[in-house]
Design a protein around this motif. Structure first.
Motif, PDB file in Angstrom:
ATOM      1  N   GLY A 165      14.355   4.130 -35.447  1.00  0.00           N
ATOM      2  CA  GLY A 165      13.753   3.523 -34.256  1.00  0.00           C
ATOM      3  C   GLY A 165      14.713   3.473 -33.089  1.00  0.00           C
ATOM      4  N   HIS A 182      15.093   7.035 -31.586  1.00  0.00           N
ATOM      5  CA  HIS A 182      13.906   7.401 -30.811  1.00  0.00           C
ATOM      6  C   HIS A 182      13.760   6.538 -29.550  1.00  0.00           C
ATOM      7  N   GLN A 183      14.184   5.271 -29.626  1.00  0.00           N
ATOM      8  CA  GLN A 183      14.113   4.405 -28.445  1.00  0.00           C
ATOM      9  C   GLN A 183      15.057   4.907 -27.356  1.00  0.00           C
ATOM     10  N   ASP A 215      13.360   7.781 -25.808  1.00  0.00           N
ATOM     11  CA  ASP A 215      12.329   7.306 -24.885  1.00  0.00           C
ATOM     12  C   ASP A 215      12.939   6.948 -23.525  1.00  0.00           C
ATOM     13  N   GLY A 261       9.868   1.775 -23.981  1.00  0.00           N
ATOM     14  CA  GLY A 261       9.400   2.678 -25.030  1.00  0.00           C
ATOM     15  C   GLY A 261       8.894   1.917 -26.247  1.00  0.00           C
ATOM     16  N   GLY A 262       8.065   2.593 -27.040  1.00  0.00           N
ATOM     17  CA  GLY A 262       7.479   1.927 -28.203  1.00  0.00           C
ATOM     18  C   GLY A 262       8.049   2.353 -29.537  1.00  0.00           C
ATOM     19  N   SER A 263       9.114   3.163 -29.542  1.00  0.00           N
ATOM     20  CA  SER A 263       9.638   3.714 -30.794  1.00  0.00           C
ATOM     21  C   SER A 263      10.142   2.635 -31.740  1.00  0.00           C
ATOM     22  N   PHE A 286       7.269   0.915 -33.389  1.00  0.00           N
ATOM     23  CA  PHE A 286       6.548   1.830 -34.272  1.00  0.00           C
ATOM     24  C   PHE A 286       7.292   2.054 -35.578  1.00  0.00           C
ATOM     25  N   TRP A 296       3.893   4.100 -30.027  1.00  0.00           N
ATOM     26  CA  TRP A 296       5.011   4.982 -29.713  1.00  0.00           C
ATOM     27  C   TRP A 296       4.654   5.986 -28.620  1.00  0.00           C
ATOM     28  N   TYR A 351       5.711   7.295 -24.377  1.00  0.00           N
ATOM     29  CA  TYR A 351       6.413   8.563 -24.603  1.00  0.00           C
ATOM     30  C   TYR A 351       5.804   9.690 -23.768  1.00  0.00           C
TER      31      TYR A 351
END
Length: 391
Positions: free
Chosen positions: A281, A284-285, A288, A299-301, A304, A352, A356
């Motif tokens: 996470g 990925h954040q 993002d 961001g939603g990573s 998620f 996510w 994105y």
């Protein structure tokens, strides 16, 4: 965009790979740690303080550097690579070898994130290695196997670019009918899976043709899609497993050294699970954030990926309860599992994917074979598919 954002140097990925590889040649942990700090600083400055001006390219740089940073944390800091990591059939300690030998060993280690051919390869998780065959036969089969993925990824990508929810500042991808919510999962997943497959297969062709690797060194990148009948099995067996080693290593440290949890207990296993998804996470954040360099938490990573860990624990509990009730794992149960897995991703992916894609992940033009054959348009920009958005 922040005024302090600078242009991203084009050489930053090769430089980071060299820093990582050189660090691995040293036996001293303190020296290796200094190389990790250099790589960490390079990654931070690139992801948070630079931009290419192209959001998808920013994301690609951030992905590569985020993954390299956590892989380096494992190999340079948390592990003693010279004594713990070795190629199958080689001597276990590389430290007494000449620098050139150590550098080549380190280079192979950095380029083997799944540990293929190494003592730490998770053979019970990864697909089996191909049978021994001639290089010509292997290269031919790999080349032919890229053709379906070219069309699968192309078709899904054209659908993605025809979907308003995947466009810059578009509506939520959840703002569609229930059937389309399920179809969204495939529209998102297939281009990414196809890109990874094509990169992997082309690299296998080049590396095998050059004599750096053997045909047996290239098990399939993805596991069987038929194994993805639970959330746990999707992430643990079907998906690519490139990040498996170095999202797991910090969890082992947290569970055993910091929390002193007994190996093999549920508490230990679930702690490692949470740490693994926490790291995923976080990476990925950061990616993002790199798209537009706005609020880091926009961001939603993070949400998620942590939700995946929570649901895996709940899923384990439901499966265990079903076994106690005498429910057998037959074909009907698996069909229900496939439906459940698809529904779960249909529900959670917008968390996510909305920020994105709305920050421009799909803004760059690609190469479309279907567009060229259909409309003589190699970019596919003139192809607009009619999607059943309201269904």
């Amino acid at each position: 965009m922040d005024q302090q954002i600078s242009p991203t140097p084009s050489f930053i990925i090769p430089l980071s790979l060299i820093i990582f590889t050189l660090g691995l040649t040293f036996q001293s942990r303190s020296i290796r740690t200094s190389f990790f700090i250099a790589l960490l600083s390079t990654s931070y400055l690139t992801i948070f303080r630079s931009s290419t001006g192209i959001p998808p390219l920013n994301y690609a740089y951030a992905t590569a550097l985020g993954c390299l940073t956590f892989q380096a944390l494992d190999f340079l800091v948390l592990t003693n690579p010279h004594s713990e990591l070795h190629l199958v059939g080689d001597e276990k300690n590389i430290s007494e070898k000449p620098f050139s030998t150590r550098f080549l060993w380190a280079w192979k280690l950095v380029l083997s994130p799944r540990g293929i051919g190494w003592s730490h390869e998770p053979k019970d998780i990864l697909p089996p290695h191909p049978k021994a065959q001639s290089r010509v036969s292997f290269i031919s089969s790999q080349f032919l196997s890229t053709i379906p993925w070219i069309f699968i990824g192309d078709a899904a990508n054209l659908a993605l670019r025809s979907h308003p929810g995947f466009q810059l500042n578009g509506p939520s991808i959840s703002n569609v009918g229930p059937f389309m919510r399920i179809l969204n999962v495939w529209i998102f997943a297939l281009p990414g899976a196809a890109t990874l497959q094509l990169q992997y297969k082309m690299f296998s062709i080049i590396a095998t043709a050059a004599g750096f690797y053997r045909p047996e060194d290239w098990p399939e990148l993805f596991g069987k899609w038929s194994d993805a009948y639970t959330i746990r099995r999707f992430w643990g067996r079907t998906w690519h497993q490139i990040m498996r080693r170095w999202v797991s290593a910090p969890g082992n440290i947290v569970a055993q050294r910091f929390l002193n949890l007994k190996q093999g207990t549920k508490m230990s296993a679930y702690t490692k699970l949470f740490v693994a998804f926490l790291i995923s996470g976080t990476i990925h954040q950061m990616c993002d954030y790199s798209l537009q360099h706005r609020d880091f938490w926009a961001g939603g990573s993070f949400t998620f990926f942590l939700s995946q860990a929570v649901m895996i624990i709940l899923e384990d509990s439901v499966i265990a309860a079903g076994k106690r009730l005498g429910i057998q794992a037959g074909s009907y149960v698996r069909i229900l599992g496939y439906i459940w897995t698809l529904v779960w991703f249909a529900i959670t992916l917008p968390i996510w994917l909305d920020p994105y894609f709305h920050d421009g992940m799909a803004t760059s033009e690609g190469l479309s074979v279907i567009g060229a054959l259909w409309k003589r348009d190699w970019t596919g920009s003139s192809v607009n598919l009619s999607l059943p958005l309201s269904y």
